[in-house]
Write a protein that holds these residues in place. Structure first.
Motif, mmCIF file in Angstrom:
data_model
loop_
_atom_site.group_PDB
_atom_site.id
_atom_site.type_symbol
_atom_site.label_atom_id
_atom_site.label_comp_id
_atom_site.label_asym_id
_atom_site.label_seq_id
_atom_site.Cartn_x
_atom_site.Cartn_y
_atom_site.Cartn_z
ATOM 1 N N GLU A 126 0.841 -1.202 0.000
ATOM 2 C CA GLU A 126 0.000 0.000 0.000
ATOM 3 C C GLU A 126 0.885 1.265 0.000
ATOM 4 O O GLU A 126 0.603 2.241 -0.695
ATOM 5 N N PHE A 127 1.965 1.209 0.787
ATOM 6 C CA PHE A 127 2.905 2.340 0.827
ATOM 7 C C PHE A 127 3.531 2.548 -0.557
ATOM 8 O O PHE A 127 3.588 3.668 -1.075
ATOM 9 N N ALA A 128 3.964 1.448 -1.161
ATOM 10 C CA ALA A 128 4.615 1.555 -2.477
ATOM 11 C C ALA A 128 3.639 2.133 -3.507
ATOM 12 O O ALA A 128 4.010 2.993 -4.313
ATOM 13 N N ALA A 129 2.372 1.695 -3.439
ATOM 14 C CA ALA A 129 1.366 2.208 -4.386
ATOM 15 C C ALA A 129 1.157 3.705 -4.166
ATOM 16 O O ALA A 129 1.041 4.474 -5.119
ATOM 17 N N ARG A 130 1.152 4.095 -2.892
ATOM 18 C CA ARG A 130 0.967 5.509 -2.576
ATOM 19 C C ARG A 130 2.118 6.343 -3.139
ATOM 20 O O ARG A 130 1.920 7.425 -3.681
ATOM 21 N N MET A 131 3.302 5.807 -3.002
ATOM 22 C CA MET A 131 4.459 6.552 -3.502
ATOM 23 C C MET A 131 4.457 6.626 -5.021
ATOM 24 O O MET A 131 5.137 7.450 -5.617
ATOM 25 N N SER A 132 3.672 5.734 -5.653
ATOM 26 C CA SER A 132 3.545 5.814 -7.115
ATOM 27 C C SER A 132 2.321 6.621 -7.517
ATOM 28 O O SER A 132 1.878 6.528 -8.655
ATOM 29 N N GLY A 133 1.708 7.334 -6.572
ATOM 30 C CA GLY A 133 0.669 8.281 -6.968
ATOM 31 C C GLY A 133 -0.706 8.044 -6.390
ATOM 32 O O GLY A 133 -1.578 8.899 -6.522
ATOM 33 N N GLN A 134 -0.947 6.877 -5.761
ATOM 34 C CA GLN A 134 -2.289 6.682 -5.194
ATOM 35 C C GLN A 134 -2.442 7.472 -3.896
ATOM 36 O O GLN A 134 -1.501 7.541 -3.116
ATOM 37 N N PRO A 135 -3.642 8.031 -3.661
ATOM 38 C CA PRO A 135 -3.826 8.796 -2.418
ATOM 39 C C PRO A 135 -3.971 7.882 -1.200
ATOM 40 O O PRO A 135 -4.332 6.704 -1.346
ATOM 41 N N TYR A 136 -3.705 8.422 0.011
ATOM 42 C CA TYR A 136 -3.931 7.661 1.246
ATOM 43 C C TYR A 136 -5.421 7.597 1.505
ATOM 44 O O TYR A 136 -6.123 8.596 1.422
ATOM 45 N N ARG A 137 -5.904 6.397 1.794
ATOM 46 C CA ARG A 137 -7.318 6.239 2.178
ATOM 47 C C ARG A 137 -7.376 5.525 3.507
ATOM 48 O O ARG A 137 -6.706 4.516 3.713
ATOM 49 N N ALA A 138 -8.209 6.040 4.406
ATOM 50 C CA ALA A 138 -8.330 5.432 5.738
ATOM 51 C C ALA A 138 -8.797 3.987 5.632
ATOM 52 O O ALA A 138 -8.582 3.190 6.548
ATOM 53 N N GLY A 139 -9.411 3.619 4.495
ATOM 54 C CA GLY A 139 -9.943 2.265 4.311
ATOM 55 C C GLY A 139 -8.905 1.169 4.401
ATOM 56 O O GLY A 139 -9.242 -0.002 4.634
ATOM 57 N N GLY A 140 -7.641 1.492 4.213
ATOM 58 C CA GLY A 140 -6.571 0.494 4.355
ATOM 59 C C GLY A 140 -6.577 -0.150 5.733
ATOM 60 O O GLY A 140 -6.063 -1.258 5.927
ATOM 61 N N ILE A 141 -7.160 0.550 6.690
ATOM 62 C CA ILE A 141 -7.258 0.024 8.053
ATOM 63 C C ILE A 141 -7.938 -1.342 8.052
ATOM 64 O O ILE A 141 -7.562 -2.234 8.822
ATOM 65 N N HIS A 142 -8.928 -1.542 7.145
ATOM 66 C CA HIS A 142 -9.640 -2.832 7.096
ATOM 67 C C HIS A 142 -8.683 -4.002 6.857
ATOM 68 O O HIS A 142 -8.910 -5.109 7.341
ATOM 69 N N THR A 143 -7.654 -3.778 6.070
ATOM 70 C CA THR A 143 -6.676 -4.838 5.785
ATOM 71 C C THR A 143 -6.014 -5.293 7.081
ATOM 72 O O THR A 143 -5.865 -6.496 7.350
ATOM 73 N N THR A 144 -5.594 -4.324 7.894
ATOM 74 C CA THR A 144 -4.944 -4.668 9.168
ATOM 75 C C THR A 144 -5.944 -5.282 10.144
ATOM 76 O O THR A 144 -5.597 -6.175 10.922
ATOM 77 N N VAL A 145 -7.201 -4.821 10.095
ATOM 78 C CA VAL A 145 -8.219 -5.391 10.980
ATOM 79 C C VAL A 145 -8.380 -6.886 10.680
ATOM 80 O O VAL A 145 -8.377 -7.720 11.601
ATOM 81 N N ALA A 146 -8.471 -7.229 9.400
ATOM 82 C CA ALA A 146 -8.655 -8.650 9.043
ATOM 83 C C ALA A 146 -7.464 -9.477 9.528
ATOM 84 O O ALA A 146 -7.637 -10.557 10.112
ATOM 85 N N ALA A 147 -6.254 -8.980 9.320
ATOM 86 C CA ALA A 147 -5.050 -9.736 9.725
ATOM 87 C C ALA A 147 -4.948 -9.831 11.243
ATOM 88 O O ALA A 147 -4.542 -10.868 11.792
ATOM 89 N N THR A 148 -5.341 -8.766 11.929
ATOM 90 C CA THR A 148 -5.241 -8.753 13.399
ATOM 91 C C THR A 148 -6.253 -9.725 14.012
ATOM 92 O O THR A 148 -5.931 -10.477 14.939
#
Ligand code: NIG
Ligand code: FE
Length: 410
Positions: free
Chosen positions: A82-104
């Motif tokens: 997600e960080f790498a994608a952001r550095m290639s131009g994608q904006p930060y979205r709070a929705g990425g939190i769901h990914t960590t929620v599922a893994a946690t």
């Protein structure tokens, strides 16, 4: 109880202007005594009292351990993509939190402990002696509670952040989720938490929901703090000030009225004020603009710097890095940035025992491989932490390289 003399200090940062020079209360050519878990004495070398053991600081800088008032280090999973994608131009979205929620949710207790232990140790090696830790990647009663139980193994500064995001299973019923957070989830979590926090932002919780969360937390005896004004000019700052929250964190987008409100809040005194906690690592790792800390500081707001160490918006635990960014990008002086990462963090946690090195303070002490605190910003990215003491006990020492030169010109 044994006493340790730290002798031959090039610059001692006390953060007490009555004990030394300037904002940082600096004493040069100095010494200090750690009396068991507390600071016993600080002053000029020539006047140092006797002690049981002596540690030679070799002319280096000694300062209070960093007080990192904002982290999310109990989690599982990896979001480097997600960080790498952001550095290639994608904006930060709070929705990425769901990914960590599922893994946690899928992780075992021992995996969560392992990650938190690793992160806590790395923070310590970089000079952090007080670390706040939030929940917020469980978002069920059981997962939030176990997150806080794990956090409590590593800190006394635990924060319940059930109101981090509405989890996917409540998407159709966000109000129902707020009821859960303020009801059963809070009842299960409050015994394990000192603070309650809410992400007050478009896409997360609006001002009304955030107020409900804080009010419920207060009824359970928790102190309050807010994530606000990260992605937009949201209502978080004004709400935090009105609710007398201890801190509002991010403050990336501030109006003049927000700055004025934070300045006014600072005049309420240490137990009532709302600290503006800046998280420059997040603005760095999400390519957001940096807030102007100079404007906040000059207006009279109390400014803290924290890492926000988390797998999504900012995966650094280095307060030295945050200091360097705050100096270069947010226009604080090096002294102000060091103050904000030590005394400022203590104020954000309403702690008077940490963040300074006056007699009586907790003996949380860092020795740098540098002669003065300016080096934290002057030598960015260089591991400058030489030794760390927590409550008077040495918990870390970097023995490589073993032949650091004496500091000073002699
Ligand atoms: O402080 N702002 C909300 N929460 C975290 C980000 C968490 C994540 O992206 O996983 C923060 O930036
Ligand atoms: Fe955060």
């Amino acid at each position: 109880m044994s006493a340790t003399l730290i002798d031959n200090i090039g610059t001692l940062v006390t953060n007490d202007p009555q004990l030394g020079e300037g904002l940082l209360g600096q004493i040069t050519e100095s010494a200090m005594v750690l009396d068991g878990p507390r600071v016993g004495w600080v002053g000029p070398r020539a006047q140092a009292p006797a002690a049981d053991t002596r540690h030679d600081a070799q002319g280096a800088c000694i300062l209070p351990g960093f007080v990192d008032s904002h982290s999310h280090i109990v989690f599982a999973g990896d979001r480097s993509g997600e960080f790498a994608a952001r550095m290639s131009g994608q904006p930060y979205r709070a929705g990425g939190i769901h990914t960590t929620v599922a893994a946690t949710r899928a992780a075992s207790d021992s995996r969560l402990q392992e990650v938190a232990r690793w992160q806590r140790a790395q923070a310590r090696m970089q000079g952090t002696t007080t670390l706040e830790i939030k929940s917020g990647y469980g978002l069920t009663v059981a997962d939030e509670q176990r997150t806080l139980r794990v956090a409590g193994e590593f800190t006394e500064e635990t924060t319940f952040l059930g109101a981090h995001l509405v989890p996917e299973e409540y998407r159709a019923d966000p109000d129902g989720y707020v009821s859960l957070v303020t009801g059963d989830m809070l009842a299960a979590c409050a015994p394990h938490a000192r603070w309650i926090d809410v992400f007050c932002e478009r896409g997360a919780f609006d001002a009304e929901a955030a107020r409900r969360v804080l009010e419920a937390g207060r009824r359970w005896g928790l102190g309050t703090r807010i994530h606000g004004n990260q992605l937009d000019h949201g209502p978080g700052v004004q709400l935090a000030v009105a609710e007398r929250a201890a801190s509002v964190d991010h403050c990336t987008y501030l109006t003049e009225a927000d700055v004025a409100a934070l300045a006014e809040a600072a005049r309420r005194g240490p137990q009532e004020q709302t600290v503006a906690t800046l998280l420059p690592g997040v603005d760095f790792a999400t390519r957001q603009p940096y807030p102007n800390a100079r404007t906040l500081w000059d207006a009279g707001a109390t400014v803290a710097l924290a890492s926000d160490c988390n797998p999504g918006s900012c995966f650094t635990s280095s307060l030295a890095f945050c200091i360097a960014l705050a100096v270069r990008e947010m226009h604080l002086s090096p002294q102000e940035a060091v103050w904000a990462a030590t005394a400022g963090g203590a104020r954000a946690l309403r702690r008077s025992d940490v963040g300074h090195l006056a007699p009586g303070a907790r003996a949380d002490v860092v020795q740098l491989e540098a002669p003065n605190p300016v080096y934290l910003a002057y030598r960015p990215g260089v591991p400058l932490v030489h030794s760390v003491w927590e409550s008077g006990t040495m918990v870390y020492q970097n023995t490589f390289p073993p032949t650091a030169p004496r500091f000073g010109s002699r």
